[in-house]
Design an enzyme around this catalytic site. Structure first.
Site, PDB file in Angstrom:
ATOM      1  N   GLY A 122       0.808  -1.215   0.000  1.00 19.68           N
ATOM      2  CA  GLY A 122       0.000   0.000   0.000  1.00 19.68           C
ATOM      3  C   GLY A 122       0.837   1.258   0.000  1.00 19.68           C
ATOM      4  O   GLY A 122       2.024   1.229  -0.344  1.00 19.68           O
ATOM      5  N   GLN A 174       7.455  -9.685   7.803  1.00 22.37           N
ATOM      6  CA  GLN A 174       8.684  -9.297   7.106  1.00 22.37           C
ATOM      7  C   GLN A 174       9.361  -8.084   7.725  1.00 22.37           C
ATOM      8  O   GLN A 174      10.378  -7.608   7.233  1.00 22.37           O
ATOM      9  CB  GLN A 174       8.418  -9.083   5.627  1.00 22.37           C
ATOM     10  N   LYS A 231      13.410  -2.277  -8.121  1.00 25.39           N
ATOM     11  CA  LYS A 231      13.911  -1.456  -6.993  1.00 25.39           C
ATOM     12  C   LYS A 231      14.286  -2.386  -5.843  1.00 25.39           C
ATOM     13  O   LYS A 231      15.264  -2.168  -5.158  1.00 25.39           O
ATOM     14  CB  LYS A 231      12.806  -0.483  -6.557  1.00 25.39           C
ATOM     15  N   HIS A 277       4.476   1.716  -7.945  1.00 34.36           N
ATOM     16  CA  HIS A 277       3.426   0.699  -7.990  1.00 34.36           C
ATOM     17  C   HIS A 277       2.603   0.891  -9.265  1.00 34.36           C
ATOM     18  O   HIS A 277       2.180  -0.086  -9.890  1.00 34.36           O
ATOM     19  CB  HIS A 277       2.490   0.832  -6.784  1.00 34.36           C
TER      20      HIS A 277
HETATM   21  P1  AMP Z   1       6.074  -2.247  -1.570  1.00 37.20           P
HETATM   22  O1  AMP Z   1       4.652  -1.737  -1.471  1.00 37.20           O
HETATM   23  O2  AMP Z   1       7.097  -1.225  -1.249  1.00 37.20           O
HETATM   24  O3  AMP Z   1       6.257  -3.563  -0.890  1.00 37.20           O
HETATM   25  O4  AMP Z   1       6.303  -2.541  -3.109  1.00 37.20           O
HETATM   26  C1  AMP Z   1       5.406  -3.339  -3.854  1.00 37.20           C
HETATM   27  C2  AMP Z   1       6.023  -3.596  -5.197  1.00 37.20           C
HETATM   28  O5  AMP Z   1       6.270  -2.366  -5.873  1.00 37.20           O
HETATM   29  C3  AMP Z   1       7.363  -4.330  -5.093  1.00 37.20           C
HETATM   30  O6  AMP Z   1       7.443  -5.301  -6.124  1.00 37.20           O
HETATM   31  C4  AMP Z   1       8.348  -3.216  -5.299  1.00 37.20           C
HETATM   32  O7  AMP Z   1       9.577  -3.662  -5.846  1.00 37.20           O
HETATM   33  C5  AMP Z   1       7.611  -2.332  -6.285  1.00 37.20           C
HETATM   34  N1  AMP Z   1       8.153  -0.964  -6.230  1.00 37.20           N
HETATM   35  C6  AMP Z   1       8.333  -0.204  -5.119  1.00 37.20           C
HETATM   36  N2  AMP Z   1       8.915   0.974  -5.448  1.00 37.20           N
HETATM   37  C7  AMP Z   1       9.108   0.951  -6.790  1.00 37.20           C
HETATM   38  C8  AMP Z   1       9.689   1.880  -7.736  1.00 37.20           C
HETATM   39  N3  AMP Z   1      10.173   3.053  -7.353  1.00 37.20           N
HETATM   40  N4  AMP Z   1       9.723   1.509  -9.030  1.00 37.20           N
HETATM   41  C9  AMP Z   1       9.243   0.297  -9.436  1.00 37.20           C
HETATM   42  N5  AMP Z   1       8.688  -0.601  -8.592  1.00 37.20           N
HETATM   43  C10 AMP Z   1       8.620  -0.284  -7.290  1.00 37.20           C
END
Ligand code: AMP
Length: 285
Positions: free
Chosen positions: A32, A62, A150, A38
Site C-alpha cells: 500500500g 517481514q 527497486k 506501484h
Molecule cells: P512495496 O509496497 O514497497 O512492498 O512494493 C510493492 C512492489 O512495488 C514491489 O514489487 C516493489 O519492488 C515495487 N516498487 C516499489 N517501489 C518501486 C519503484 N520506485 N519503481 C518500481 N517498482 C517499485
C-alpha cells in the site's frame, strides 16, 4: 467498471472463479501507500492480463523492527482511488488475522539468494516475504505476478522460490521509477525530513558513478564501491549500511566484474532506511 475491494480469501476466490474464464490474471503484491512505482507495475499488468488484482497488505512477518511496522504508512482509501483510476479489477486488502489464522506455523526459507545484502541486516525479512508471497500466489493463482527491480534481491528471491517449488506463475520484473532528481520512489520517502529528502539523491548519484566506473573498464568491485562510498560520505545525513557489487542471478558478491552485475545499497537517513540498486553490464561498454 469500478474496482472491487475484498478483505477475505473466500470472497476473492469466488470473484476469480468467474474471471478466470475471461483470460489471464495478473497479481501486483504491495504494502500500500501506492505511488507511481506501484503504478508502473499495475500498468504493465494491465497491458498483459485481462484481470488485475492488487494486494495491499502490510505484512507483519517481514518487519524485523516493530517500530518500522508501526510507522509504515497505511492509506487504504487513497490506494483504492489510485487502483480505480488505473483500471485495477480487484483490490485484496486482508487483515493480518485473515492471512495468519491461529496456529499458523509455516515459513518458507530461500537459502543463498536471501543471505547477503538486506538479508544480512534484516534477519527473517526474506523468509517473511517468501512466505507471504507464496500465500498470495496460492490464494490468487495468477498467470503472472509483477515485482519491482527497486527491490532486486526480493525479485531474485521470488524468482528462485517459484522455480524451486514449481509454481506455475510467470514472475515479471519491472524497472524502477524515480523522482526527477534520481531518488527511487518508495513509500518510506514520505517519512524523510526536508533536509534528509534533499540529501537522498546522493544514493542514486553514487550508484551511477559506480556503474560508470564499471563501464569504463574497472573490474575490481572494491575499487568500484570505494569511490561510490566516498561520494556518500560527503553527505553527513546519510549513513550507509552496505554497498556491494553482486551477480544478477543469485545476489552473491562478485570477486571480479566481468559480465552483468547489480550494484546495490542500503542507507539510513534519520530513522528511515532506503534501498536502491543499478544494473550494469561490463561487456557492454
Ligand atoms: P512495496 O509496497 O514497497 O512492498 O512494493 C510493492 C512492489 O512495488 C514491489 O514489487 C516493489 O519492488 C515495487 N516498487 C516499489 N517501489 C518501486 C519503484 N520506485 N519503481 C518500481 N517498482 C517499485
Amino acid at each position: 467498471m469500478t474496482v472491487r475491494v475484498v478483505e477475505t480469501i473466500a470472497e476473492l476466490r469466488a470473484i476469480l472463479r468467474s474471471r478466470r474464464a475471461l483470460g489471464s490474471i495478473g497479481l501486483v503484491p504491495t504494502m500500500g501507500a501506492l505511488h507511481d512505482g506501484h503504478g508502473r507495475l499495475i500498468e504493465t499488468a494491465r497491458r498483459r492480463d485481462q484481470t488485475v488484482v492488487v494486494s495491499v497488505f502490510v505484512n507483519p512477518t517481514q518487519f524485523n523492527q516493530a517500530q518500522d511496522y508501526e510507522h509504515y504508512p497505511r492509506t487504504l482509501d487513497a490506494d483504492i482511488v489510485v487502483c480505480e483510476a488505473a483500471g485495477v479489477d480487484v483490490v485484496f486488502a486482508p487483515s493480518a488475522q485473515e492471512m495468519y489464522r491461529d496456529g499458523f506455523s509455516t515459513t518458507i526459507a530461500v537459502a543463498r539468494v536471501s543471505e547477503g545484502l538486506c538479508g544480512r541486516f534484516r534477519p527473517g525479512h526474506f523468509a517473511g516475504v517468501a512466505t507471504v508471497v507464496m500465500k498470495l500466489l496460492q490464494i490468487v493463482q495468477p498467470d503472472r505476478a509483477y515485482f519491482g527491480e527497486k527491490d532486486a534481491q526480493q525479485l531474485a528471491v521470488i524468482d528462485r522460490l517459484v522455480r524451486d517449488l514449481n509454481v506455475p506463475t510467470e514472475i515479471v520484473g519491472v524497472s524502477t521509477v524515480r523522482e526527477p532528481d534520481g531518488l527511487a520512489l518508495s513509500s518510506r520517502n514520505r517519512r524523510l525530513k526536508q533536509d534528509e529528502r534533499r540529501a537522498a539523491p546522493v544514493l542514486f548519484e553514487a550508484l551511477q558513478a559506480a556503474a560508470a566506473a564499471v563501464r569504463a573498464g574497472e573490474t575490481d568491485p572494491i575499487a568500484v564501491t570505494e569511490s561510490a562510498e566516498r561520494l556518500i560520505a560527503r553527505e553527513p545525513l546519510v549513513r550507509l549500511e552496505y554497498l556491494e557489487v553482486v551477480s544478477v542471478a543469485d545476489m552473491q558478491p562478485a570477486d571480479r566484474i566481468a559480465g552483468p552485475v547489480r550494484i546495490a545499497l542500503a542507507a539510513w537517513l534519520g530513522d528511515v532506511r532506503l534501498i536502491d540498486n543499478i544494473f550494469v553490464d561490463a561487456t557492454e561498454t
